[in-house]
Design an enzyme around this catalytic site. Structure first.
Site, mmCIF file in Angstrom:
data_model
loop_
_atom_site.group_PDB
_atom_site.id
_atom_site.type_symbol
_atom_site.label_atom_id
_atom_site.label_comp_id
_atom_site.label_asym_id
_atom_site.label_seq_id
_atom_site.Cartn_x
_atom_site.Cartn_y
_atom_site.Cartn_z
ATOM 1 N N HIS A 7 0.855 -1.186 0.000
ATOM 2 C CA HIS A 7 0.000 0.000 0.000
ATOM 3 C C HIS A 7 0.887 1.230 0.000
ATOM 4 O O HIS A 7 1.927 1.238 0.658
ATOM 5 C CB HIS A 7 -0.896 0.019 1.251
ATOM 6 C CG HIS A 7 -2.061 0.916 1.099
ATOM 7 N ND1 HIS A 7 -1.986 2.278 1.343
ATOM 8 C CD2 HIS A 7 -3.322 0.671 0.685
ATOM 9 C CE1 HIS A 7 -3.161 2.806 1.101
ATOM 10 N NE2 HIS A 7 -3.984 1.868 0.702
ATOM 11 N N ASP A 59 -8.123 -5.529 -0.259
ATOM 12 C CA ASP A 59 -8.573 -6.379 -1.365
ATOM 13 C C ASP A 59 -8.237 -7.857 -1.151
ATOM 14 O O ASP A 59 -8.832 -8.727 -1.773
ATOM 15 C CB ASP A 59 -7.958 -5.888 -2.685
ATOM 16 C CG ASP A 59 -8.427 -4.492 -3.011
ATOM 17 O OD1 ASP A 59 -9.624 -4.227 -2.833
ATOM 18 O OD2 ASP A 59 -7.602 -3.656 -3.407
#
Ligand code: COA
Length: 376
Positions: A261, A312
């Site tokens: 991320h 996700d």
């Protein structure tokens, strides 16, 4: 002239202020309008969270009842829009159909000259109400199934399942999906949200901003990752193969979907909550193997590269266990993020300045044009 500093990918650049949400990577936390997402997920409905994101406060019972009635009565889409959806190629990705459908909603708006915040908030509620109908309509169309109209007596998530499958599943499934909606609703200046702000900063309209958000979200480095995660799990197939698969991926320097991320480097604040509900889905369906594969992938990735999974990673298999086609997963992200996008559009409009960064030129030096006849 001083040397320009280039922030490739705008990494670390603070572009503006926002009061919608705060991402706190140092403590793996995320708050919407001050409330931790974990608490919102456990105690609130998605409709309450949508109100919070737009209005800055949780609704009173009376405000929520009025808001739900308003939203529920706007779920129907026009006959013309339904035709557009049903004329889309069945092979199309649902994100492409959704992008076109939201653009069509803009063209149906008879008050486009109105750009005030009250009208834009009404448009936001209307898009939140209609996007699930659009997604469900295409889902059924491409399977050759008849369109199921929305029901105004059902909650946001229940109604969506009704429009897709013709029935409302067990409360466990509804809760897991609802939690995913709350976790996906908002996340600061991510790529798609920033895209919407860039678009409306030129005083373009709210629908155009949302269309751009959908286009940005589609990419596998952003929202498209939840689909890519499930394709990866299917490719691996069995928990016993997970370790070797991951080691080979890392050896080949492949990007492994669902990991990493830009902002969180020590773990994504939303993952523990989504994991909990993905596990509930595994217990509910009796299908544990996807999460067993994920446990191994996560352990190997942490050990080898110290990279953590993102939202996700657990949401992909959770949606799969609910019975959805994989290419529906990113549209679900849109169903949720429409709230965050439009809150940011309203915020941008309220204190607008055209977003127009600079670039450092690295092309050819200045030269003279040789007319075509002389170029040979
Ligand atoms: N798989 C393998 N390696 C990864 C990785 C992943 N998913 N994510 C980051 N890395 C590695 C990079 O290769 C880089 O290694 P290096 O320093 O040896 O070159 C290092 O970690 C830093 O990554 P970087 O590419 O600078 O991070 P970023 O902030 O530019 O990218 C993402 C962030 C999200 C785009 C990136 O992590 C990614 O592509 N993840 C997969 C897609 C995904 O799940 N997206 C959903 C995000 S919510």
């Amino acid at each position: 002239m001083s040397e320009e500093i280039i922030h490739h990918g705008l990494d670390g650049v603070v572009v503006d202020t926002t009061s919608v949400s705060k991402v706190m990577p140092e403590i793996n936390s995320l708050v919407y309008r001050g409330y931790p997402v974990q608490e919102l997920s456990e105690h609130c409905s998605f409709e309450e969270v949508a109100w919070l994101i737009w209005h800055g406060e949780l609704p009173t019972a009376k405000e929520l009842a009025g808001f739900m009635e308003n939203g529920r009565n706007q779920r129907a889409i026009s006959k013309e829009l339904l035709e557009v959806i049903q004329k889309s190629p069945r092979t199309a990705h649902p994100m492409d159909v959704l992008r076109t459908a939201v653009s069509f909603l803009g063209s149906e708006d008879l008050e486009m000259d109105k750009t005030d915040a009250t009208t834009n908030l009404k448009r936001s509620v209307s898009m939140m109400a209609k996007i699930p109908t659009i997604i469900a309509a295409f889902y059924r169309h491409r399977k050759g199934q008849e369109f199921i109209p929305s029901r105004s007596d059902l909650g946001f998530v229940e109604n969506f399942f009704h429009m897709v499958f013709g029935k409302v599943p067990a409360p466990e499934v509804i809760k897991a999906f609802e939690v995913s909606m709350i976790l996906y609703a908002e996340h600061g200046f991510n790529a798609s949200t920033f895209t919407t702000r860039v678009i409306v900063s030129s005083l373009s309209d709210i629908y155009s901003g949302v269309v751009g958000g959908i286009a940005s979200l589609k990419g596998p480095l952003h929202g498209g990752a939840n689909e890519a995660v499930m394709h990866m799990l299917l490719e691996i197939g069995e928990p016993a193969r997970a370790k070797d698969w991951m080691l080979a991926a890392l050896r080949d320097k492949r990007v492994v979907m669902g990991f990493g991320h830009r902002v969180y480097k020590n773990g994504d604040s939303r993952v523990p909550t989504m994991k909990k509900y993905a596990r509930k889905m595994a217990e509910f369906t009796g299908s544990k193997k996807w999460l067993d594969i994920e446990d191994t992938l996560e352990a190997v990735m942490l050990e080898q590269k110290n990279i953590h999974p993102n939202l996700d990673f657990p949401s992909g298999p959770a949606y799969y266990m609910m019975g959805f086609d994989i290419d529906m997963f990113t549209p679900f992200f849109v169903m949720a993020r429409i709230t965050g996008w439009t809150a940011h559009i309203l915020e941008q409009n309220a204190n607008n300045r055209l977003i127009r960064p600079l670039s450092k030129y690295t092309g050819a030096g200045e030269r003279r044009v040789v007319p075509l006849k002389q170029r040979g």
